[in-house]
Write an enzyme that holds these catalytic residues in place. Structure first.
Site, short mmCIF file in Angstrom:
data_model
loop_
_atom_site.label_atom_id
_atom_site.label_comp_id
_atom_site.label_asym_id
_atom_site.label_seq_id
_atom_site.Cartn_x
_atom_site.Cartn_y
_atom_site.Cartn_z
N GLU A 1 0.94 -1.27 0.02
CA GLU A 1 0.16 -0.03 -0.18
C GLU A 1 1.09 1.33 0.08
O GLU A 1 0.62 2.25 -0.57
CB GLU A 1 -0.84 0.12 1.28
N LEU A 2 1.84 1.34 0.60
CA LEU A 2 2.90 2.61 0.71
C LEU A 2 3.41 2.61 -0.58
O LEU A 2 3.54 4.02 -0.80
CB LEU A 2 3.87 2.33 1.69
N ARG B 1 10.58 1.03 -4.38
CA ARG B 1 10.87 -0.07 -4.98
C ARG B 1 10.92 -1.24 -4.12
O ARG B 1 11.70 -1.44 -2.91
CB ARG B 1 12.51 0.18 -5.40
N ASP C 1 25.34 -9.59 -14.58
CA ASP C 1 25.30 -8.45 -13.36
C ASP C 1 25.72 -9.13 -11.96
O ASP C 1 25.30 -10.13 -11.63
CB ASP C 1 23.72 -7.88 -13.32
N GLU D 1 27.93 2.31 -10.71
CA GLU D 1 27.30 3.63 -10.44
C GLU D 1 28.42 4.54 -9.86
O GLU D 1 29.09 4.14 -9.12
CB GLU D 1 26.13 3.26 -9.18
N HIS E 1 17.85 6.32 -10.55
CA HIS E 1 17.03 6.17 -9.31
C HIS E 1 16.25 7.54 -9.37
O HIS E 1 15.26 7.66 -8.27
CB HIS E 1 17.74 6.10 -8.15
#
Length: 773
Positions: free
Chosen positions: A16-17, A529, A613, A679, A708
């Site tokens: 829900e969040l 996420r 990955d 990154e 992101h």
């Protein structure tokens, strides 16, 4: 004897969040509606634990994005680029908060997000606090107090969970030279004291300070800071009961520091480090209670009541039952919400389901352990204990766990199996001649946006509403569109977009033997996420090819190179719930052999570049350096085992994100990937320094923009980062790519960003000093 949990999942049992946050970010719901949803989740969590019989129920374990970011806002550790600028444009504290997490690009402002990295050795990402010399702090957000008052209004006096001041400082980064962030403790501590004063005034009795750094290798300066902080707190608040929570490791090396602190209770993670209990019991003073972290907060296996009760008995006999608390090992943030929601026996067979416990069940396990500590058990208690013993034994002996052929293959692996035919210097020449790529070759990390349409196709297919052939037809159409768009924008190495994949680990787990899956087993990774980790219950093997058909189809659509995209063995291991009945290294080797088969199939299909990955290599590193060597040996060995089956002309890529590489750069080089992408944009290429100082020999793609964040970077911004990269890495070794996959982004922002990225690469080529590759 009391019970408590260190924290409860905040996403809601049906995410829900996540839905509320994402709807707020795009303007579909109001800020008040977002806050209302947050309250409903908190209320449900509090009442659930109260009804289960938990004595000390946590508050402030809820967050709209991240608990470390919450603490930064609480103590006004807000970088100047956000603080006044955003508030002056008519935004609220909530908008300021999300701007720090996600960046801000409207009202004429263009502000980057704060850096993000992994929370110790978990797959949870936190926002990294930023510190400057002589930084001042003040009480800015009243979230901790407000949530305590909310629970109090429901008749629940909670135990506020607060990131301890030492761990908060050590979790951050110095943003200027010439000081150590721990030196800021004298400036920070008064804000904590002000916060505690307000909590005590509201009726708080217990406070939980999360100090996981106390279980790590720490300096004498940090040890002294611990003593100073908690002595000050005890002096100022003699009646306040404090629990100092350590987790993710044992505190053996720091046991004297920990047991000399004037706290009421010391929490130990007895799942990760069960043997530390006896050490601590020999040192613990009479004034201190001990919190036994017996119920695993990070994995999904049912608690072994017999083993836990033995630990409880040991503690009771040593210090008395009144000084013993029973708890989860860490916050249940890392666990799915409720096993009772899993009703699909085909996806999660009832036999295996009987071996599991999710967050709600773990809360019940904590309460049940207390129930089972009475000296003379009644018939109900005996039945509970017997059912648990039966489930534990059934799992241990079940034939579905063991595959002798898989065990034999893993046992037969030799060092030669993990070696390429030739060293990188020789392979690089062959690959350059074969692939004929320009300087600064451009690519993406793998995935493209998974639109609502794509997700709806998957949902319809799983429900049987569309046929397999129709589903494949739709995915092929989407793949073709992605290939054509990449050609148009001028990318050099293309990807098929991964539209058939739900998650980079779940997708592979669904096709490997030894895995099962849940429908509602979601766990927060960062912000909104969420991931649904597979469950590795038995020996792992690959019954059939997993990716070659989709990659081969994409390659048939273009004359440009298309990368094969795989998830590496360490990441599949780290991002799954892993069996705990054999060493993780053995499970990882089994996965590596399965991926090795897939690599072979891709090469046979004519795929010349294969990306495996491994974003979780650094994440899996033990928290104490003494254990690094063993882990790195088997983890890097597993990657090499998966990759080394190819010829010299096939180029192996790997990808890592949100990790610090400085201290393991030599080990990263031992992976021997032809190209590594990492990154780098949030840290403004800081991470690249380690590769430059080490003179990293292979090729590298430092991410030039943050995927992101929803903001779209400009070409000049990427050029600036590429110039920084060029200053430390020879340009003939540099690739150009985003920080990570683009699955969670929208097409409009993705296209704008990649157009700027390819334009930046063209500019770099035009000014290149190296000969064209």
């Amino acid at each position: 004897m009391q019970t408590h949990t260190l924290g409860y999942p905040r996403i809601g049992s049906k995410r829900e969040l996540k839905k509320a946050c994402e709807n707020y970010w795009v303007g579909k719901i109001t800020q008040q509606a977002l806050k209302n949803q947050g309250y409903e989740i908190r209320k449900e969590n509090w009442l659930l634990q109260q009804q289960a019989g938990i004595d000390l129920i946590p508050s402030n374990d809820f967050s709209f994005y991240d608990q470390v970011l919450d603490m930064a806002l609480t103590v006004n550790a807000i970088p100047d680029r956000y603080h006044e600028t955003i508030l002056k444009t008519g935004n609220t504290e909530t908008d300021l908060y999300f701007a720090m997490a996600r960046g801000y690009q409207k009202s004429g402002l263009d502000i980057t997000a704060m850096e993000m990295t992994k929370w110790f050795d978990t797959n949870y990402h936190f926002i990294v606090p930023e510190f400057v010399k002589d930084q001042s702090f003040s009480l800015f957000s009243t979230k901790i107090i407000d949530e305590f008052k909310e629970a109090k209004a429901l008749g629940i006096i909670t135990k506020p969970v607060i990131i301890g001041p030492i761990t908060f400082l050590l979790s951050g980064k110095e943003k200027e030279d010439g000081f150590n962030r721990i030196s800021l403790i004298d400036n920070l501590l008064p804000v904590y004291l002000e916060l505690l004063e307000q909590l005590e005034e509201q009726g708080a009795e217990w406070i939980q300070f999360d100090e996981p750094y106390l279980a790590l290798d720490i300096s004498d300066e940090v040890k002294a800071a611990y003593g100073k902080v908690y002595t000050t707190i005890k002096t100022k608040f003699p009646k306040l009961k404090t629990i100092l929570a350590t987790y993710f490791e044992g505190i053996e090396e720091n046991v004297e520091t920990a047991t000399n602190l004037p706290v009421c209770a010391l929490h130990l993670d007895l799942v990760k480090a069960p043997n530390q209990l006896q050490t601590v019991l020999r040192h613990i003073p009479e004034s201190m209670s001990i919190s036994l972290g017996l119920v695993d907060g990070r994995n999904i296996w049912k608690n072994d009541f017999k083993a836990s009760l033995e630990q409880i008995e040991l503690a009771k006999n040593a210090i008395g039952k009144d000084r013993v608390l029973i708890a989860t090992s860490c916050s249940l943030l890392h666990s799915p919400c409720d096993l009772a929601l899993e009703t699909d026996d085909e996806a999660l067979p009832s036999q295996i389901k009987n071996w599991l416990a999710f967050a709600k069940q773990k809360v019940e396990e904590v309460a049940t352990l207390k129930y089972l500590t009475e000296e003379n058990l009644n018939e109900d208690q005996k039945a509970i204990l017997e059912a648990n013993l039966q489930a534990i034994e059934e799992r241990r002996t079940s034939p579905v766990i063991h595959n002798q052929a898989v065990k034999a293959r893993a046992k037969a692996v030799t060092e030669k199996d993990a070696e390429r035919d030739s060293p990188f210097a020789e392979r690089q020449i062959l690959q350059h001649n074969n692939l004929k790529l320009p300087l600064y070759p451009t690519t993406t990390i793998g995935s493209f946006p998974q639109t609502k349409e794509v997700r709806s196709w998957r949902a319809q297919f799983k429900k049987g509403q569309i046929s397999s052939s129709k589903y494949d037809e739709l995915l092929k159409r989407e793949t073709k569109k992605a290939i054509r768009w990449q050609e148009e924008v001028g990318l050099d190495v293309l990807v098929h977009g991964e539209f058939e994949r739900n998650d980079m680990v779940e997708y592979f787990g669904e096709q490997l033997a030894g895995f099962v899956f849940t429908k509602f087993g979601w766990v927060q990774s960062y912000g909104s996420r969420c991931v649904k980790p597979p469950i590795i219950f038995g020996d792992v093997s690959r019954p059939h090819a997993m990716t070659a058909a989709w990659t081969e189809f994409a390659q048939s659509l273009t004359n440009k190179l298309v990368k094969g995209m795989l998830t590496g063995p360490v990441t599949i291991l780290q991002w799954s719930f892993v069996r705990n009945d054999q060493p993780r290294s053995e499970t990882c080797k089994q996965i590596a052999l399965a991926i090795r088969n897939e690599v072979q199939d891709l090469e046979k299909a004519g795929i010349k570049i294969i990306q495996i990955d491994e974003p979780a290599i650094r994440e899996g590193l033990p928290l104490k350096k003494a254990a690094w060597g063993n882990y790195l040996n088997w983890a890097i060995g597993a990657f090499r085992l998966s990759a080394s089956v190819v010829s010299n002309t096939t180029q192996i890529h790997t990808h890592m994100c949100y990790s610090e590489f400085n201290d393991i750069i030599e080990d990263i080089a031992q992976m021997d990937a032809d190209v590594i992408t990492i990154e780098c944009s949030r840290s403004q290429m800081e991470l690249l320094g380690a590769f430059g100082d080490f003179k990293y020999p292979n090729e590298i793609g430092p991410g030039v923009y943050d995927i992101h964040s929803p903001r779209v970077p400009k070409k000049d911004e990427m050029l600036e980062l590429l110039e920084k990269a060029k200053a430390v890495i020879p340009e003939k070794q540099l690739w150009v790519n985003p920080d990570c996959g683009l699955k969670t982004r929208g097409w409009e922002e993705t296209q704008a960003a990649l157009k700027a990225m390819t334009a930046a690469a063209e500019t770099m080529r035009a000014t290149a000093t190296s000969p064209v590759a």
